[in-house]
Design a protein around this motif. Structure first.
Motif, PDB file in Angstrom:
ATOM      1  N   ARG A   1       0.900  -1.153  -0.027  1.00 24.40           N
ATOM      2  CA  ARG A   1      -0.001   0.088   0.086  1.00 24.40           C
ATOM      3  C   ARG A   1       0.771   1.124   0.038  1.00 24.40           C
ATOM      4  O   ARG A   1       1.900   1.278   0.796  1.00 24.40           O
ATOM      5  CB  ARG A   1      -1.179   0.046   1.304  1.00 24.40           C
ATOM      6  CG  ARG A   1      -2.091  -0.973   1.200  1.00 24.40           C
ATOM      7  CD  ARG A   1      -2.945  -1.055   2.231  1.00 24.40           C
ATOM      8  NE  ARG A   1      -2.087  -1.252   3.521  1.00 24.40           N
ATOM      9  CZ  ARG A   1      -2.371  -0.465   4.440  1.00 24.40           C
ATOM     10  NH1 ARG A   1      -3.228   0.505   4.734  1.00 24.40           N
ATOM     11  NH2 ARG A   1      -1.650  -0.665   5.607  1.00 24.40           N
ATOM     12  N   ASP A   2       0.600   2.145  -0.803  1.00 21.61           N
ATOM     13  CA  ASP A   2       1.621   3.207  -1.227  1.00 21.61           C
ATOM     14  C   ASP A   2       1.611   4.173   0.116  1.00 21.61           C
ATOM     15  O   ASP A   2       0.539   4.590   0.819  1.00 21.61           O
ATOM     16  CB  ASP A   2       1.017   4.163  -2.220  1.00 21.61           C
ATOM     17  CG  ASP A   2       2.017   5.049  -3.006  1.00 21.61           C
ATOM     18  OD1 ASP A   2       3.385   4.583  -2.687  1.00 21.61           O
ATOM     19  OD2 ASP A   2       1.609   6.099  -3.519  1.00 21.61           O
ATOM     20  N   GLY A   3       2.704   4.367   0.477  1.00 23.15           N
ATOM     21  CA  GLY A   3       3.004   5.051   2.048  1.00 23.15           C
ATOM     22  C   GLY A   3       2.752   4.392   3.163  1.00 23.15           C
ATOM     23  O   GLY A   3       3.122   5.018   4.195  1.00 23.15           O
ATOM     24  N   ALA A   4       2.296   3.427   3.006  1.00 24.52           N
ATOM     25  CA  ALA A   4       2.213   2.602   4.352  1.00 24.52           C
ATOM     26  C   ALA A   4       3.463   2.228   5.131  1.00 24.52           C
ATOM     27  O   ALA A   4       4.370   2.027   4.520  1.00 24.52           O
ATOM     28  CB  ALA A   4       1.424   1.192   4.187  1.00 24.52           C
TER      29      ALA A   4
ATOM     30  N   ALA B   1       9.571   4.693   0.220  1.00 25.38           N
ATOM     31  CA  ALA B   1      10.107   4.157  -1.136  1.00 25.38           C
ATOM     32  C   ALA B   1       8.810   3.792  -2.061  1.00 25.38           C
ATOM     33  O   ALA B   1       8.009   2.977  -1.547  1.00 25.38           O
ATOM     34  CB  ALA B   1      11.232   3.022  -1.065  1.00 25.38           C
ATOM     35  N   ARG B   2       8.857   4.115  -3.004  1.00 21.65           N
ATOM     36  CA  ARG B   2       7.703   3.508  -3.949  1.00 21.65           C
ATOM     37  C   ARG B   2       7.969   2.199  -4.647  1.00 21.65           C
ATOM     38  O   ARG B   2       8.986   1.961  -4.688  1.00 21.65           O
ATOM     39  CB  ARG B   2       7.218   4.484  -5.175  1.00 21.65           C
ATOM     40  CG  ARG B   2       5.980   5.445  -4.895  1.00 21.65           C
ATOM     41  CD  ARG B   2       6.125   6.291  -6.086  1.00 21.65           C
ATOM     42  NE  ARG B   2       7.076   7.050  -6.382  1.00 21.65           N
ATOM     43  CZ  ARG B   2       6.965   8.414  -7.123  1.00 21.65           C
ATOM     44  NH1 ARG B   2       5.862   8.748  -7.608  1.00 21.65           N
ATOM     45  NH2 ARG B   2       7.972   9.038  -7.206  1.00 21.65           N
ATOM     46  N   GLU B   3       7.051   1.123  -4.651  1.00 22.12           N
ATOM     47  CA  GLU B   3       7.376  -0.326  -5.411  1.00 22.12           C
ATOM     48  C   GLU B   3       6.496  -0.209  -6.501  1.00 22.12           C
ATOM     49  O   GLU B   3       5.148   0.086  -6.499  1.00 22.12           O
ATOM     50  CB  GLU B   3       7.004  -1.219  -4.165  1.00 22.12           C
ATOM     51  CG  GLU B   3       7.906  -1.077  -2.844  1.00 22.12           C
ATOM     52  CD  GLU B   3       7.522  -2.419  -2.028  1.00 22.12           C
ATOM     53  OE1 GLU B   3       7.002  -3.325  -2.287  1.00 22.12           O
ATOM     54  OE2 GLU B   3       7.694  -1.776  -0.985  1.00 22.12           O
ATOM     55  N   ALA B   4       6.895  -1.082  -7.468  1.00 23.87           N
ATOM     56  CA  ALA B   4       6.152  -1.264  -8.474  1.00 23.87           C
ATOM     57  C   ALA B   4       5.549  -2.681  -8.708  1.00 23.87           C
ATOM     58  O   ALA B   4       6.410  -3.535  -8.212  1.00 23.87           O
ATOM     59  CB  ALA B   4       7.189  -1.132  -9.643  1.00 23.87           C
ATOM     60  N   VAL B   5       4.393  -3.027  -8.792  1.00 22.83           N
ATOM     61  CA  VAL B   5       3.644  -3.981  -8.901  1.00 22.83           C
ATOM     62  C   VAL B   5       4.252  -4.868 -10.308  1.00 22.83           C
ATOM     63  O   VAL B   5       4.543  -3.951 -11.155  1.00 22.83           O
ATOM     64  CB  VAL B   5       2.245  -3.959  -8.884  1.00 22.83           C
ATOM     65  CG1 VAL B   5       1.374  -5.275  -9.372  1.00 22.83           C
ATOM     66  CG2 VAL B   5       1.798  -3.420  -7.656  1.00 22.83           C
ATOM     67  N   LEU B   6       4.624  -5.995 -10.180  1.00 21.16           N
ATOM     68  CA  LEU B   6       4.896  -6.900 -11.506  1.00 21.16           C
ATOM     69  C   LEU B   6       3.421  -7.050 -12.283  1.00 21.16           C
ATOM     70  O   LEU B   6       2.859  -7.789 -11.863  1.00 21.16           O
ATOM     71  CB  LEU B   6       5.710  -8.245 -10.754  1.00 21.16           C
ATOM     72  CG  LEU B   6       6.842  -7.924 -10.142  1.00 21.16           C
ATOM     73  CD1 LEU B   6       7.306  -9.479  -9.436  1.00 21.16           C
ATOM     74  CD2 LEU B   6       8.001  -7.826 -11.080  1.00 21.16           C
ATOM     75  N   GLU B   7       3.866  -6.475 -13.332  1.00 21.32           N
ATOM     76  CA  GLU B   7       3.166  -6.541 -14.218  1.00 21.32           C
ATOM     77  C   GLU B   7       3.049  -7.589 -15.517  1.00 21.32           C
ATOM     78  O   GLU B   7       4.191  -7.542 -15.954  1.00 21.32           O
ATOM     79  CB  GLU B   7       2.636  -5.025 -14.986  1.00 21.32           C
ATOM     80  CG  GLU B   7       2.335  -4.038 -14.197  1.00 21.32           C
ATOM     81  CD  GLU B   7       1.171  -3.865 -13.680  1.00 21.32           C
ATOM     82  OE1 GLU B   7       0.299  -4.616 -14.224  1.00 21.32           O
ATOM     83  OE2 GLU B   7       0.930  -3.035 -12.774  1.00 21.32           O
TER      84      GLU B   7
END
Lengths: 605, 605
Positions: A499-502, B502-508
């Motif tokens: 979850r973004d920002g969690a 930190a932002r994470e990218a979902v594996l698409e």
């Protein structure tokens, strides 16, 4: 069930009160002033007004209409209980059903007023309401509890006696804990810290009470500065002993209901040197939040107490280890009993659960169960929140599986354990799922990982064996557990979703966490195996400080439902190792017959 | 090595220039205007002034002193190259060594001026400098490149020819890509989007070039609004074909060096209807950032192009699959060759790497290597950034292990693959580590997981077998790979560490990602096995959309270093399955002898 006429009458009275107060809509949620997991009778205003008895629901009333929002667990029950009351049921999460914010935004007129008691609405929900209604210039009146006036026989406000935890049990004095909290406050450059989370308050002041069902807490607030600390408690809760204890720790006592006025005064008085007051927006109610926003120089941050509380000290851990052993003995005895008794007598989910509660009650340190025992047979176990009632539950057959999730509050710890028990013949499919769940539980428990990992790194160990079968469970894998406190505790958890920002909590030595993967097949059966694990430090080397878990729970995993040939060698060995430990630790407390059975139940596979 | 006298002379000239410009300190980093992974000769100002040739270093000059900051890879080299220049070496990360911000804060006087060319400093570093120097009221002058005036024979600004990617190769026209970008802009409520990341620009405008070594990119910027799009390119890069292509796509062309003035004018001209301009603060240089901050109504956000670029379309994927096969054939042939040749002729790390480069060059679609081939024998392989040079590298012996990490730029894809090859006898310890690395690589490749997982959920699959041995590697497990673009690409990655915010990218589905666990034992040996994986959709059911990987790389994993009995059954089976696929796909392209060898090299274990 409350007479529908009575409900209609109460709604009429509410509408009169609303009209007199100039409120166009009024919202009644299900919460106490601290958003506790359970609410006591005093706070059941929504049930009083609507007749709906489920544990989750929010009532919205206007002059013309009334609606109740609840979730899928309660749709059938709510239909029945709301019939003929004029209250419309809103089935949450169903397609086309507006949530409350959307509904109000759509139905209220520009310039109207929405009322609610801001003390039973969380700051987060209050802010969502504000955001939704701002455009239509709808006023929010949060200062009055309108229900109180029309509820003549309202139950008393919960006010149990404050008990001081003996220092031999808590391992750390309030003075020491306050020093730790102040260190964190300095790191955050905070001049003061306002604490509203009940279990954090109990931990900090080494107090316990009984104001929330299953949670040994007192209605309270706390306010800590660099030099002063004060706890807000009800006068009726106080004993000489409490007063002395607080005085020794240098903690002042003020009246629980004066916390709001105190804060307002503090802010209006110039708020010493302007250093910000820290508070946890996730925990504070909307009325308190408004004081912070409207009067104060404040900063939202996670409670510094939460992490300190989560990392158990050596005194706590040694009590925990010992109480988990006693609790495991009770559950093991229960398994022995239920597997035999189901063949000989008439059992129900409820009676089986009550038998287990009885076994726990025999433990001298037992105080209470830590949550209502879940005893769920077959398809009932597929429902996450199923609760068997004496007058409404399934009979057990010598066949299929019984899921039992239970725990106790003890002098010396809070427990939580789940076992799924084969009561007789079990299908191959059930065994496959049971085995996959056991593999997941054991794989997570057996993890080795460097310091810095959080539950999101590890979750796949428990879920992987199910994901391999295109199965997932809709809940987390694990949560923290309190020490003589709430059975659900943060900040650590074992979950996978991003979850973004969690914020995530690193697993620290001394934390304890549940490990409870499961399979839930709607209308068929549910399986869950849950141990509690302690986080330990392992080898420290140039690649980092390695960490691992140790089991706190020692209850056999039912070999009648295990397919050993489907277990990878490592987890099969882990199961055998675990079962050897179970036999070694538990058998000394069993009768001869039980012991013979346990030897078989923990035999090498 | 540049004559030390010459260096001292250059520093004197810089100091004169600084005095004339009123600058007290001047900072020269190692970067181009786009913070590219490699810098071309034009941008080697730091090397020109200091004589230090390492790939990472920042020079700071004042009237009295000069210092160079570099990292542990280069300490010895920097000592040698800086001797007698008067430049002091600052060993980054060593205890007691101040970082540049701390140094400047400590050494500069209140009210002095720090100069640098804001185009070669990242916005992030510039902001850190601002924060460090604000207290002392130090002025930052970022508008001038002072080195240019004293560098008479400065190499030309990189300006390769712009090549248009044929639509049969990119699968999507610029017009279609612009439509997707604009959709994201609308979601972000952005009026315009300023793009400064070179590989994103190449992807969006279907262009390629050769302005950065190993990265097929052009120096460029882009500016996109709801109705207009324009790309900033150097006049010298343009061909008729490019102009036509851009015109067809409705894209205007402006001069590369006019991007800054264009933006200023745009902002001063009132910035259409006030909708914010989106830009990526991680990517933009400090000079551009200042235009945004000082003139614009702007909003930092991730490039909307990054995710669009990362999800490969079906055309791209089909070229990728086919080029990875050809690339795998070259690497397989190389392994066959090196294992025999090392016994018969004198080989070095460099000559072996060159042989592999030669095999790739024979592939008709080959354009370039995608990064300098790493060919590292034994202890050299333990160094993460080791690069063998013809005149300074180890000889190979028919003994121990050679790590080769390499890749190609092809018409049809960019590759990246690592194999560690037993050249002869290998110790039991090395085999154990090699096997654990292979198990990790295969376990991650074999993962099944629901949609929504990011690399942080999966990383433990690759690392677990090493963590079980108290070993960790200091880098990520995997990164995205470009399509005929940079070998390192985001936003997806496989890593474990938690960083707050930190932002994470979902594996698409359609992403490709490397899977490269390793063991690095300082002074002893290094092992890495790297495949590239494609993310695929699997079964969709009520528990979610399940996902899995498929291998793109088909090169044998050296059985001479595998201990089959140490592999869990599942990964052993995965290895055999993988090797069957390698033989099936690769053997048709081999000679008879090679084929015989491959059959053995992929035999069931």
């Amino acid at each position: 069930m409350t007479d529908k006429k009575v409900i209609r009458q109460r709604l009429r009275m509410m509408r009169t009160a609303m009209r007199e107060s100039g409120l166009d809509y009024y919202l009644v949620p299900t919460a106490d002033f601290h958003n506790s997991e359970y609410v006591s009778d005093y706070f059941k205003a929504r049930e009083y007004l609507s007749g709906f008895t489920g544990s989750n629901g929010t009532l919205v009333i206007s002059a013309e209409e009334a609606g109740l929002w609840t979730d899928g667990r309660y749709f059938l029950q709510a239909e029945r209980e709301l019939a003929d009351t004029g209250i419309r049921l809103f089935r949450m999460q169903e397609e086309g059903v507006p949530d409350i914010c959307t509904f109000l935004k759509r139905n209220m007129w520009e310039g109207q007023t929405l009322g609610f008691d801001g003390r039973v609405v969380t700051a987060a929900f209050g802010k969502r309401l504000e955001a939704a209604l701002a455009e239509k210039k709808i006023r929010i009146a949060y200062e009055r509890d309108l229900v109180d006036a029309i509820w003549p026989d309202r139950p008393a406000f919960p006010c149990s006696r404050a008990e001081t935890v003996p220092e031999t049990y808590c391992g750390k004095s309030t003075a020491e804990k306050l020093a730790e909290v102040r260190k964190k406050m300095r790191e955050e450059k905070a001049g003061a810290f306002f604490l509203s989370r009940l279990d954090d308050l109990m931990w900090l002041f080494n107090l316990r009470g009984n104001d929330v069902r299953y949670n040994p807490v007192l209605m309270s607030y706390g306010f800590i500065t660099e030099t002063d600390a004060c706890v807000f408690l009800q006068a009726g809760a106080l004993q000489r002993e409490t007063l002395d204890g607080m005085q020794r720790a240098g903690v002042g006592i003020r009246d629980y209901f004066s916390a709001g006025p105190f804060l307002r005064e503090y802010f209006l008085g110039g708020q010493r040197r302007g250093a910000a007051v820290l508070y946890d927006c996730e925990q504070v109610n909307y009325a308190m939040f408004r004081i912070f926003r409207d009067y104060g120089n404040c900063r939202e941050a996670a409670n510094p107490t939460e992490l300190l509380k989560a990392v158990k000290n050596e005194t706590e851990l040694s009590y925990i280890r010992s109480i988990y052993l006693k609790d495991s003995v009770a559950v093991t005895k229960f398994i022995y009993w239920v597997k035999r008794a189901v063949k000989e007598e008439t059992l129900t989910e409820y009676s089986a659960g009550a038998y287990l509660d009885g076994l726990r009650r025999e433990i001298p340190e037992f105080l209470n169960v830590s949550f209502p025992t879940i005893s769920a047979y077959m398809e009932n176990a597929a429902m996450m929140h199923y609760e068997a009632r004496e007058d409404a539950c399934s009979a057990l057959e010598a066949d299929g599986m019984l899921l039992v999730d239970s725990g106790g509050q003890y002098l010396g710890g809070t427990t939580d354990v789940t076992r799924t028990i084969a009561l007789g013949a079990v299908s191959q499919g059930m065994k496959e799922h049971f085995t996959a769940v056991a593999v997941g539980m054991l794989r997570l428990a057996d993890a080795r990982f460097p310091y810095g990992c959080t539950g999101r790194n590890l979750d796949i160990l428990a879920r992987g064996p199910l994901w391999d079968r295109n199965i997932d469970y809709k809940c987390g894998t694990g949560h923290g557990v309190g020490y003589m406190l709430n059975v659900h505790e943060g900040p650590q958890s074992i979950r996978w979703r991003y979850r973004d920002g969690a914020r995530e909590a690193v697993l620290e030595e001394g934390m304890i966490v549940t490990d409870e993967p499961g399979v839930y097949l709607d209308g068929r059966y549910g399986i869950r195996t849950e141990n509690v694990l302690e986080v330990k430090k392992g080898l420290k080397c140039e690649d980092g400080q390695f960490m691992h878990f140790e089991h706190l729970t020692f209850v056999p995993i039912d070999l009648d439902a295990i397919l050993p040939e489907q277990m990878p060698p490592r987890e099969r060995e882990a199961l055998n190792r675990y079962h050897r430990a179970v036999y070694e630790k538990i058998s000394p407390y069993l009768t001869g017959e039980e012991k013979t059975w346990l030897a078989e139940a923990t035999a090498e596979v």
